[in-house]
Design a protein around this motif. Sequence first.
Motif, short mmCIF file in Angstrom:
data_model
loop_
_atom_site.label_atom_id
_atom_site.label_comp_id
_atom_site.label_asym_id
_atom_site.label_seq_id
_atom_site.Cartn_x
_atom_site.Cartn_y
_atom_site.Cartn_z
N ASN A 1 6.80 -0.54 -21.21
CA ASN A 1 6.37 -1.94 -21.27
C ASN A 1 5.86 -2.42 -19.92
OD1 ASN A 1 6.49 -3.00 -23.90
ND2 ASN A 1 8.72 -3.02 -23.82
N LYS A 2 6.53 -2.04 -18.84
CA LYS A 2 6.08 -2.42 -17.50
C LYS A 2 4.70 -1.83 -17.23
CE LYS A 2 10.68 -2.73 -15.50
NZ LYS A 2 11.64 -2.08 -14.61
N ILE A 3 4.52 -0.58 -17.61
CA ILE A 3 3.22 0.07 -17.40
C ILE A 3 2.14 -0.62 -18.23
CG2 ILE A 3 1.92 2.20 -17.83
CD1 ILE A 3 4.49 3.71 -16.99
N LEU A 4 2.44 -0.93 -19.48
CA LEU A 4 1.47 -1.61 -20.34
C LEU A 4 1.12 -2.99 -19.78
CD1 LEU A 4 2.73 -0.63 -23.89
CD2 LEU A 4 0.70 0.23 -22.72
N ASP A 5 2.11 -3.67 -19.21
CA ASP A 5 1.82 -4.97 -18.58
C ASP A 5 0.84 -4.80 -17.43
OD1 ASP A 5 3.39 -6.44 -20.29
OD2 ASP A 5 5.15 -6.42 -18.97
N GLU A 6 1.03 -3.74 -16.64
CA GLU A 6 0.13 -3.47 -15.52
C GLU A 6 -1.28 -3.18 -16.02
OE1 GLU A 6 0.57 -3.70 -12.20
OE2 GLU A 6 2.53 -4.55 -12.69
N PHE A 7 -1.40 -2.48 -17.15
CA PHE A 7 -2.70 -2.14 -17.68
C PHE A 7 -3.39 -3.32 -18.34
CE2 PHE A 7 -1.03 2.34 -18.00
CZ PHE A 7 -1.66 2.74 -16.86
N GLY A 8 -2.66 -4.43 -18.49
CA GLY A 8 -3.26 -5.64 -19.03
C GLY A 8 -4.32 -6.20 -18.09
N GLY A 9 -4.36 -5.68 -16.88
CA GLY A 9 -5.37 -6.10 -15.91
C GLY A 9 -6.67 -5.38 -16.18
N GLU A 10 -7.30 -4.94 -15.13
CA GLU A 10 -8.60 -4.29 -15.28
C GLU A 10 -8.46 -2.84 -15.68
OE1 GLU A 10 -11.23 -4.99 -12.04
OE2 GLU A 10 -10.59 -7.07 -11.84
N GLY A 11 -9.44 -2.31 -16.38
CA GLY A 11 -9.48 -0.92 -16.81
C GLY A 11 -10.86 -0.39 -16.58
N PRO A 12 -11.20 0.74 -17.00
CA PRO A 12 -10.39 1.72 -17.75
C PRO A 12 -9.58 2.63 -16.82
CG PRO A 12 -12.65 2.48 -17.61
CD PRO A 12 -12.60 1.14 -16.92
N TYR A 13 -8.55 3.27 -17.42
CA TYR A 13 -7.70 4.23 -16.73
C TYR A 13 -7.60 5.48 -17.57
CZ TYR A 13 -5.95 -0.01 -14.47
OH TYR A 13 -5.84 -1.19 -13.80
N LYS A 14 -7.57 6.63 -16.95
CA LYS A 14 -7.30 7.88 -17.65
C LYS A 14 -5.91 8.32 -17.23
CE LYS A 14 -10.52 10.84 -18.68
NZ LYS A 14 -11.51 11.91 -18.72
N LEU A 15 -4.95 8.20 -18.17
CA LEU A 15 -3.57 8.55 -17.87
C LEU A 15 -3.34 10.04 -17.91
CD1 LEU A 15 -1.54 5.92 -19.92
CD2 LEU A 15 -1.99 5.94 -17.47
N VAL A 16 -3.87 10.69 -18.93
CA VAL A 16 -3.66 12.12 -19.11
C VAL A 16 -4.99 12.77 -19.42
CG1 VAL A 16 -2.52 13.87 -20.55
CG2 VAL A 16 -1.31 11.77 -19.98
N ASP A 17 -5.25 13.89 -18.76
CA ASP A 17 -6.46 14.68 -19.02
C ASP A 17 -6.07 16.15 -18.86
OD1 ASP A 17 -8.98 15.62 -19.45
OD2 ASP A 17 -9.83 14.84 -17.60
N VAL A 18 -5.69 16.77 -19.97
CA VAL A 18 -5.24 18.16 -19.96
C VAL A 18 -6.27 18.99 -20.71
CG1 VAL A 18 -3.42 19.76 -20.66
CG2 VAL A 18 -2.83 17.44 -19.95
N ASP A 19 -6.74 20.06 -20.08
CA ASP A 19 -7.70 20.97 -20.70
C ASP A 19 -7.19 22.39 -20.53
OD1 ASP A 19 -9.86 22.28 -21.77
OD2 ASP A 19 -11.35 21.16 -20.62
N ASP A 20 -6.92 23.06 -21.65
CA ASP A 20 -6.35 24.41 -21.61
C ASP A 20 -7.11 25.29 -22.60
OD1 ASP A 20 -4.66 26.58 -21.13
OD2 ASP A 20 -3.18 25.89 -22.58
N ASP A 21 -8.14 25.97 -22.12
CA ASP A 21 -8.92 26.90 -22.95
C ASP A 21 -9.38 26.30 -24.27
OD1 ASP A 21 -8.73 28.94 -21.06
OD2 ASP A 21 -6.83 29.65 -21.88
N GLY A 22 -10.03 25.15 -24.21
CA GLY A 22 -10.56 24.54 -25.42
C GLY A 22 -9.61 23.57 -26.10
#
Length: 93
Positions: free
Chosen positions: A64-85
């Motif tokens: 909830n604290k993190i979501l409150d922080e994201f209520g500001g400006e965006g965009p953000y990429k939290l997770v970007d995992v790439d493993d052989d397709g």
Amino acid sequence: RKARWMRIKVQENGKAKVNINLPISLMKALLKITGKLNINFGGKSLQNTLKEQGINIESVEDLNKILDEFGGEGPYKLVDVDDDGDKVEILIE
């Protein structure tokens, strides 16, 4: 611009398997109602997936604290995992 959406995208062998668009306001309401943080991606919990990216969320209050922080400006990429397709992306837009 104000971030309003959490987008979750999962590809397996280069093909889209999951494409979820959740309003942040709905996520906050659901967390308030259920009090649970039990989301899994490909057999991994959301907490473990984020922890691998250096984001440690132990409780609903933390999210909830993190979501409150994201209520500001965006965009953000939290997770970007790439493993052989196989790819997992969690974005806040």
